[in-house]
Design a protein around this motif. Structure first.
Motif, mmCIF file in Angstrom:
data_model
loop_
_atom_site.group_PDB
_atom_site.id
_atom_site.type_symbol
_atom_site.label_atom_id
_atom_site.label_comp_id
_atom_site.label_asym_id
_atom_site.label_seq_id
_atom_site.Cartn_x
_atom_site.Cartn_y
_atom_site.Cartn_z
ATOM 1 N N ILE A 129 0.898 -1.279 0.132
ATOM 2 C CA ILE A 129 0.041 -0.003 -0.013
ATOM 3 C C ILE A 129 0.723 1.166 0.190
ATOM 4 O O ILE A 129 0.733 2.252 -0.654
ATOM 5 N N LEU A 130 1.854 1.129 0.624
ATOM 6 C CA LEU A 130 2.761 2.383 0.901
ATOM 7 C C LEU A 130 3.582 2.705 -0.435
ATOM 8 O O LEU A 130 3.729 3.781 -0.942
ATOM 9 N N MET A 131 3.684 1.596 -1.104
ATOM 10 C CA MET A 131 4.584 1.663 -2.473
ATOM 11 C C MET A 131 3.705 2.273 -3.420
ATOM 12 O O MET A 131 4.066 2.932 -4.612
ATOM 13 N N SER A 132 2.217 1.749 -3.432
ATOM 14 C CA SER A 132 1.090 2.245 -4.242
ATOM 15 C C SER A 132 1.010 3.820 -4.130
ATOM 16 O O SER A 132 0.863 4.468 -5.140
ATOM 17 N N TRP A 138 -2.973 9.659 -2.178
ATOM 18 C CA TRP A 138 -4.205 9.172 -1.543
ATOM 19 C C TRP A 138 -4.409 7.865 -1.326
ATOM 20 O O TRP A 138 -5.158 7.285 -0.465
ATOM 21 N N ALA A 139 -3.655 6.981 -2.038
ATOM 22 C CA ALA A 139 -3.734 5.695 -2.048
ATOM 23 C C ALA A 139 -3.598 5.117 -0.585
ATOM 24 O O ALA A 139 -3.689 3.824 -0.036
ATOM 25 N N ILE A 140 -2.509 5.668 0.182
ATOM 26 C CA ILE A 140 -2.252 5.587 1.539
ATOM 27 C C ILE A 140 -3.464 5.278 2.497
ATOM 28 O O ILE A 140 -3.391 4.872 3.704
ATOM 29 N N LEU A 141 -4.582 5.883 1.951
ATOM 30 C CA LEU A 141 -5.783 5.576 2.755
ATOM 31 C C LEU A 141 -6.086 4.183 3.162
ATOM 32 O O LEU A 141 -6.728 3.745 3.869
ATOM 33 N N PHE A 142 -5.607 3.407 2.143
ATOM 34 C CA PHE A 142 -5.763 1.854 2.185
ATOM 35 C C PHE A 142 -5.160 1.382 3.383
ATOM 36 O O PHE A 142 -5.440 -0.069 3.603
ATOM 37 N N LEU A 143 -4.367 2.013 3.973
ATOM 38 C CA LEU A 143 -3.731 1.355 5.314
ATOM 39 C C LEU A 143 -5.068 1.293 6.279
ATOM 40 O O LEU A 143 -4.948 0.531 7.125
ATOM 41 N N ILE A 144 -6.190 1.912 6.122
ATOM 42 C CA ILE A 144 -7.311 1.590 6.970
ATOM 43 C C ILE A 144 -7.818 0.223 6.810
ATOM 44 O O ILE A 144 -8.205 -0.417 7.894
ATOM 45 N N LEU A 145 -7.659 -0.278 5.734
ATOM 46 C CA LEU A 145 -7.970 -1.630 5.507
ATOM 47 C C LEU A 145 -7.190 -2.517 6.190
ATOM 48 O O LEU A 145 -7.593 -3.524 6.612
ATOM 49 N N VAL A 146 -5.675 -2.113 6.222
ATOM 50 C CA VAL A 146 -5.162 -3.438 7.114
ATOM 51 C C VAL A 146 -5.598 -3.242 8.719
ATOM 52 O O VAL A 146 -5.725 -4.293 9.231
ATOM 53 N N PHE A 147 -5.777 -1.971 9.007
ATOM 54 C CA PHE A 147 -6.211 -1.948 10.597
ATOM 55 C C PHE A 147 -7.656 -2.540 10.653
ATOM 56 O O PHE A 147 -7.815 -3.142 11.742
ATOM 57 N N VAL A 148 -8.498 -2.349 9.840
ATOM 58 C CA VAL A 148 -9.718 -3.252 9.832
ATOM 59 C C VAL A 148 -9.522 -4.541 9.756
ATOM 60 O O VAL A 148 -10.208 -5.362 10.413
ATOM 61 N N SER A 149 -8.497 -5.061 8.819
ATOM 62 C CA SER A 149 -8.456 -6.626 8.746
ATOM 63 C C SER A 149 -7.712 -7.153 10.248
ATOM 64 O O SER A 149 -8.006 -8.191 10.636
ATOM 65 N N LEU A 246 -15.354 -2.156 1.564
ATOM 66 C CA LEU A 246 -14.334 -1.312 2.351
ATOM 67 C C LEU A 246 -13.273 -0.836 1.389
ATOM 68 O O LEU A 246 -13.091 0.435 1.227
ATOM 69 N N SER A 247 -12.907 -1.803 0.525
ATOM 70 C CA SER A 247 -11.597 -1.342 -0.463
ATOM 71 C C SER A 247 -12.241 -0.469 -1.530
ATOM 72 O O SER A 247 -11.736 0.489 -1.969
ATOM 73 N N PHE A 248 -13.510 -0.816 -1.909
ATOM 74 C CA PHE A 248 -14.331 -0.121 -2.894
ATOM 75 C C PHE A 248 -14.673 1.503 -2.349
ATOM 76 O O PHE A 248 -14.207 2.404 -3.120
#
Length: 312
Positions: A129-132, A138-149, A246-248
């Motif tokens: 995600i950090l590489m993306s 703003w792709a860094i928002l997907f770190l939320i998906l990591v925390f939710v997982s 959530l990813s959507f």
């Protein structure tokens, strides 16, 4: 006819879709975007095309490995069709590479449900995600998906939460080292500069692109149907579908905040979209209805694109 081909998992399906994407990609570049075919641009575009084609394999792998849908090729079919609907995505190299890294991250996050090597998977997903975010900040928002997982699968182990911090630290240390070597240390300050445009909250912003609005509404509708169907049947896929949903939402939010003039960043939402679509198609009991929907899905976007090509 179409259901008989893509209703099963066959190698021929990949050949058909790969061949179409190859031809479509270069047709769009030459006829729609009028790129100059010099050596440098051809090499760069070829590399980006390779990433896009490999993304199709990753999408298929995630779906099959996690058994998100039944064994069929509707997922990769609609991933290709969405690119046909949004050809502007092919003019944005950042969108294609960013989407690829996010797919790799989602692959690792969905595999956490096995409860094996959780910390390694969290670290890998965070790093992808950090590489993306190099391509879309703003792709860094997907770190939320990591925390939710983590919260869903193993929230009591404090080390799981710390792994995300460790991955972030490693990423920025390595990135800073590379930037120092190439004398671009100001990149971090300029690239990771987040601003919010109030226009996102206005109705005119949302209605400026009818295609985007329809895409969002249709996916919300199909996603809701998917939740209702899985909820009634008691299938254990509901947790996976929550993460996909959530990813959507995160992809859509990132797309809005990126403030692109075109809809190119919408590519990062294609994976959850094809899951919604495929789950809906699988819920159809009448084969003739399924066939009609598939035919319309294939031929309508194709006719629209050809018309646009002829006009331009």
């Amino acid at each position: 006819m179409i259901s008989s081909i893509f209703g099963k998992t066959k190698p021929i399906n990949f050949i058909i879709l790969m061949g179409f994407l190859f031809v479509f990609y270069w047709t769009v570049q030459i006829s729609l975007f009028k790129i100059e075919l010099d050596t440098e641009s051809v090499i760069l575009k070829s590399l980006v095309l390779s990433v896009l084609l490999f993304s199709v394999f990753v999408v298929d792998f995630i779906i099959k490995r996690n058994k998100i849908t039944s064994p069929n090729s509707y997922g990769i079919l609609y991933f290709t069709l969405l690119i046909l609907v949004f050809p502007e995505t092919l003019n944005d190299n950042n969108a294609i590479v960013c989407s690829f890294f996010l797919l790799l991250a989602i692959r690792r996050l969905l595999s956490i449900k096995s409860l094996k090597n959780i910390k390694v998977k969290i670290f890998d997903a965070s790093l992808w995600i950090l590489m993306s975010s190099i391509f879309y900040n703003w792709a860094i928002l997907f770190l939320i998906l990591v925390f939710v997982s983590i919260y869903i699968y193993d929230p009591k182990n404090i080390r799981n939460w710390l792994v995300v911090i460790a991955a972030t630290f490693c990423y920025f240390v390595l990135l800073y080292a590379v930037l120092t070597l190439i004398n671009l240390t100001n990149y971090l300050e300029t690239h990771y500069n987040y601003t919010f445009n109030n226009n996102v909250l206005t109705a005119s912003y949302w209605t400026s692109s009818v295609k985007m609005l329809l895409y969002t509404i249709i996916n919300i509708f199909l996603g809701s149907i998917g939740f209702l169907r899985l909820g009634k049947s008691g299938v254990g896929k509901i947790t996976t579908l929550r993460l996909v949903s959530l990813s959507f939402v995160l992809g859509l939010l990132a797309n809005l905040l990126l403030l692109r003039e075109s809809n190119s960043a919408i590519l990062i939402t294609f994976f959850p979209a094809v899951i919604f679509i495929t789950n809906y198609l699988e819920s159809l009991k009448r084969k003739n209805v399924l066939e009609v929907i598939l035919m319309l899905s294939v031929f309508v976007p194709l006719i629209v694109f050809i018309s646009k090509l002829l006009i331009s």
